[in-house]
Design an enzyme around this catalytic site. Structure first.
Site, PDB file in Angstrom:
ATOM      1  N   SER A  50       0.561  -0.493  -0.448  1.00 46.39           N
ATOM      2  CA  SER A  50      -0.105  -0.240  -0.383  1.00 46.39           C
ATOM      3  C   SER A  50       0.346   1.388   0.169  1.00 46.39           C
ATOM      4  O   SER A  50       1.749   1.661   0.584  1.00 46.39           O
ATOM      5  CB  SER A  50      -0.700   0.419   1.240  1.00 46.39           C
ATOM      6  OG  SER A  50      -1.877  -1.546   1.077  1.00 46.39           O
TER       7      SER A  50
ATOM      8  N   PRO B 254       4.624   7.171   9.452  1.00 46.52           N
ATOM      9  CA  PRO B 254       3.733   6.576  10.173  1.00 46.52           C
ATOM     10  C   PRO B 254       3.203   7.316  10.760  1.00 46.52           C
ATOM     11  O   PRO B 254       2.376   6.515  11.580  1.00 46.52           O
ATOM     12  CB  PRO B 254       5.665   6.744  11.530  1.00 46.52           C
ATOM     13  CG  PRO B 254       6.252   8.165  10.746  1.00 46.52           C
ATOM     14  CD  PRO B 254       6.231   7.667   9.188  1.00 46.52           C
TER      15      PRO B 254
ATOM     16  N   HIS C  70       0.555   8.188   8.913  1.00 55.07           N
ATOM     17  CA  HIS C  70      -0.370   7.743   8.294  1.00 55.07           C
ATOM     18  C   HIS C  70      -1.609   7.609   8.756  1.00 55.07           C
ATOM     19  O   HIS C  70      -1.349   6.081  10.281  1.00 55.07           O
ATOM     20  CB  HIS C  70      -0.192   7.212   7.034  1.00 55.07           C
ATOM     21  CG  HIS C  70      -1.286   6.734   5.859  1.00 55.07           C
ATOM     22  ND1 HIS C  70      -2.806   5.728   6.306  1.00 55.07           N
ATOM     23  CD2 HIS C  70      -1.128   7.019   5.405  1.00 55.07           C
ATOM     24  CE1 HIS C  70      -3.242   6.214   4.826  1.00 55.07           C
ATOM     25  NE2 HIS C  70      -2.294   7.512   4.684  1.00 55.07           N
TER      26      HIS C  70
ATOM     27  N   LYS D 270       3.476  -3.818   6.616  1.00 55.43           N
ATOM     28  CA  LYS D 270       3.378  -3.958   5.376  1.00 55.43           C
ATOM     29  C   LYS D 270       5.199  -3.772   4.761  1.00 55.43           C
ATOM     30  O   LYS D 270       5.709  -4.020   4.336  1.00 55.43           O
ATOM     31  CB  LYS D 270       2.311  -2.881   4.783  1.00 55.43           C
ATOM     32  CG  LYS D 270       0.990  -3.891   4.808  1.00 55.43           C
ATOM     33  CD  LYS D 270       0.236  -3.554   3.987  1.00 55.43           C
ATOM     34  CE  LYS D 270      -1.566  -3.835   4.338  1.00 55.43           C
ATOM     35  NZ  LYS D 270      -1.440  -4.658   3.312  1.00 55.43           N
TER      36      LYS D 270
END
Length: 171
Positions: free
Chosen positions: A51, A57, A59, A73
């Protein structure tokens, strides 16, 4: 969402993860185990769909259920890039349920596409890019963000070798 949330009563839903389903377990440990298994059987190429947003960090996706989804991820992506197995990492923008093959696809790096109007991509186009990545040598050992222009803007992408050749980032 937590059970019992009633949207008719207003408020915001709360997100949570069941035991064993936290992003650390799924997006990090699960992917790491899959990469290790692929390496053990001699996989020739791994295509991983991630993604966009992983460079930030803070987000909002990282705060859902306090799961730090994008952080885990990104850790799995780095593990794949360091594994020695040829790879392609596709960091898709927001997924939309639209017909594939109708839009111009855009590649970027380090979330730069998030600062543009083009932050989404049809799921069908992501699937096609995955297939093409397995077929076209120029996609190997590259990582990139993927989004698309609106359907009426630009010409639909058909030359995937040219698309992959725009990418210079290994991670």
């Amino acid at each position: 969402m937590k059970p019992g949330f009633d949207p008719s009563k207003g408020g915001r839903p709360e997100f949570y993860f069941e035991d064993g389903c936290y992003p650390e377990q799924v997006d990090w440990i699960g992917q790491k185990d899959q990469i290790d298994a692929a390496k053990a059987v001699g996989a020739k190429h791994i295509v991983l769909v991630g993604s966009m947003g992983g460079t930030n960090p803070n987000h909002p996706l990282n705060s859902l259920g306090n799961g730090k989804i994008l952080i885990w991820k990104r850790k799995a992506e780095q593990y794949l890039a360091d594994s020695g197995i040829p790879y392609t990492i596709i960091r898709a923008g927001g997924l939309v349920d639209k017909e594939g093959g109708q839009r111009q696809l855009l590649v970027g790096k380090d979330d730069e596409l998030l600062a543009t109007e083009t932050k989404s991509v049809p799921r069908a186009d992501v699937a096609e890019v995955c297939v093409q990545a397995l077929l076209i040598e120029e996609a190997k050992n590259k990582a990139f963000d993927l989004a698309s222009k609106p359907e009426e803007a630009g010409s639909p992408t058909t030359d995937f070798k040219a698309l992959f050749s725009q990418v210079s980032t290994k991670f």
